[in-house]
Design an enzyme around this catalytic site. Structure first.
Site, PDB file in Angstrom:
ATOM      1  N   GLU A 286      13.371  82.781 -39.667  1.00 56.41           N
ATOM      2  CA  GLU A 286      13.250  81.902 -38.493  1.00 56.41           C
ATOM      3  C   GLU A 286      11.799  81.796 -38.014  1.00 56.41           C
ATOM      4  O   GLU A 286      11.363  80.742 -37.561  1.00 56.41           O
ATOM      5  CB  GLU A 286      14.154  82.416 -37.365  1.00 56.41           C
ATOM      6  CG  GLU A 286      15.636  82.247 -37.700  1.00 56.41           C
ATOM      7  CD  GLU A 286      16.525  82.982 -36.712  1.00 56.41           C
ATOM      8  OE1 GLU A 286      16.420  84.229 -36.634  1.00 56.41           O
ATOM      9  OE2 GLU A 286      17.305  82.331 -36.010  1.00 56.41           O
TER      10      GLU A 286
ATOM     11  N   GLU B  27      22.491  87.218 -40.932  1.00 58.25           N
ATOM     12  CA  GLU B  27      23.078  87.632 -39.651  1.00 58.25           C
ATOM     13  C   GLU B  27      24.597  87.765 -39.693  1.00 58.25           C
ATOM     14  O   GLU B  27      25.174  88.622 -39.033  1.00 58.25           O
ATOM     15  CB  GLU B  27      22.683  86.644 -38.538  1.00 58.25           C
ATOM     16  CG  GLU B  27      21.233  86.725 -38.111  1.00 58.25           C
ATOM     17  CD  GLU B  27      20.304  85.856 -38.922  1.00 58.25           C
ATOM     18  OE1 GLU B  27      20.718  85.361 -39.994  1.00 58.25           O
ATOM     19  OE2 GLU B  27      19.157  85.676 -38.500  1.00 58.25           O
TER      20      GLU B  27
END
Ligand code: COA
Length: 260
Positions: free
Chosen positions: A114, A134
């Site tokens: 990210e 995640e």
């Protein structure tokens, strides 16, 4: 400024920020995030920094994600705050007003992927690996990943990366447009510095306004975006660099832009 988790060095108009927790594969703990915020706030107003390069310390990782040890106590409310805080940090990087190049030298997982997504240009070493793992932890990407990954590589591929949690290598990242270029590991930093140097020699005003126009595509319709582009184009035309750039072309010489 002395940081515990970062190394920051500015040379020849290029600020290099190294996230430096190699023993934890540069995982972003609260301190690293706070220091990144401070470092980028300082770079934003530092006239000697025209371009930023961000990379990871050690031999294995760019950033292996947010620090998982700090996730365990999160609740619905604090989890939302945690996510919004990371988003704000990465928005700060994306909206710095100066180009940020990610030199991805190893694992770029979770928050590391990210972070790379929030940079303006991504250059990887052949050793780099990317992933949004995640879901393996029972969470979703929370630092803007669900939004920026879809915009960069398309919804189908982003959905596969996020739902599978699988890692992809640098060649695959290049193929799907997640990174701009891939170089042999030993060449990564010199190649990135070459690109950063080329950008640093451009008109600072034009670089800033180009970034602003490009970012406008995220929020604006085509016609609203074109109106923004025309306004920023006009702003360029009011600059000394515009006069120098056009004059230098007609005089068959290299332009000399004034940097603060
Ligand atoms: N948060 C906290 N610690 C992390 C971390 C993270 N995201 N990623 C790595 N580390 C730590 C490890 O716990 C280990 O610490 P220790 O030596 O105190 O046990 C150290 O960094 C080295 O990592 P290790 O797992 O031993 O290296 P490896 O080469 O075997 O595996 C990875 C590398 C990247 C595959 C593995 O570390 C990993 O899966 N990390 C988590 C990635 C992730 O899920 N990120 C998203 C978080 S939202």
């Amino acid at each position: 400024m002395a940081y515990q988790t970062l190394l920051v060095e500015t040379k020849e108009r290029i600020a290099t920020v190294t996230i430096n927790r190699p023993e934890k594969l540069n995982a972003l703990n609260a301190q690293a995030k706070a220091e990144l915020r401070q470092a980028f706030d300082a770079i934003a107003v530092d006239p000697s920094a025209g371009v930023v390069v961000i990379t990871g310390g050690g031999e294995k990782a760019f950033v292996a994600g947010t620090d998982i040890g700090e996730l365990t106590a999160l609740t619905r409310a604090s989890g939302e705050e945690f996510s919004a805080g990371g988003q704000k940090l990465f928005d700060r990087i994306e909206r710095l007003g100066k180009p940020v190049i990610a030199a991805i030298n190893g694992y770029a997982l979770g928050g590391g992927c990210e972070l790379a997504l929030a940079c303006h240009i991504r250059i990887a070493s052949e050793k780099a690996r990317f992933g949004q793992p995640e879901l393996n932890l029972g969470i979703i990407p929370g630092y803007g990943g669900t939004q920026r990954l879809v915009r960069l590589i398309g919804r189908g591929r982003a959905t596969e990366m996020i739902l599978s949690g699988a890692q992809i290598d640098a060649a695959e990242a290049l193929r799907i447009g997640l990174v701009n270029k891939v170089f042999p590991h030993a060449e990564l930093m010199s190649r990135v510095m070459q690109l950063a140097g080329a950008i640093a020699s451009m008109s600072e005003v034009a670089v800033r306004l180009a970034l602003q126009a490009i970012l406008a595509t995220e929020e604006a319709t085509l016609s609203a975006g074109e109106a923004i582009e025309a306004k920023l184009f006009g702003e360029c035309c009011a600059s000394e660099d515009f006069r120098e750039g056009t004059r230098a072309f007609l005089e068959k010489r290299k332009p000399v832009f004034t940097h603060r």
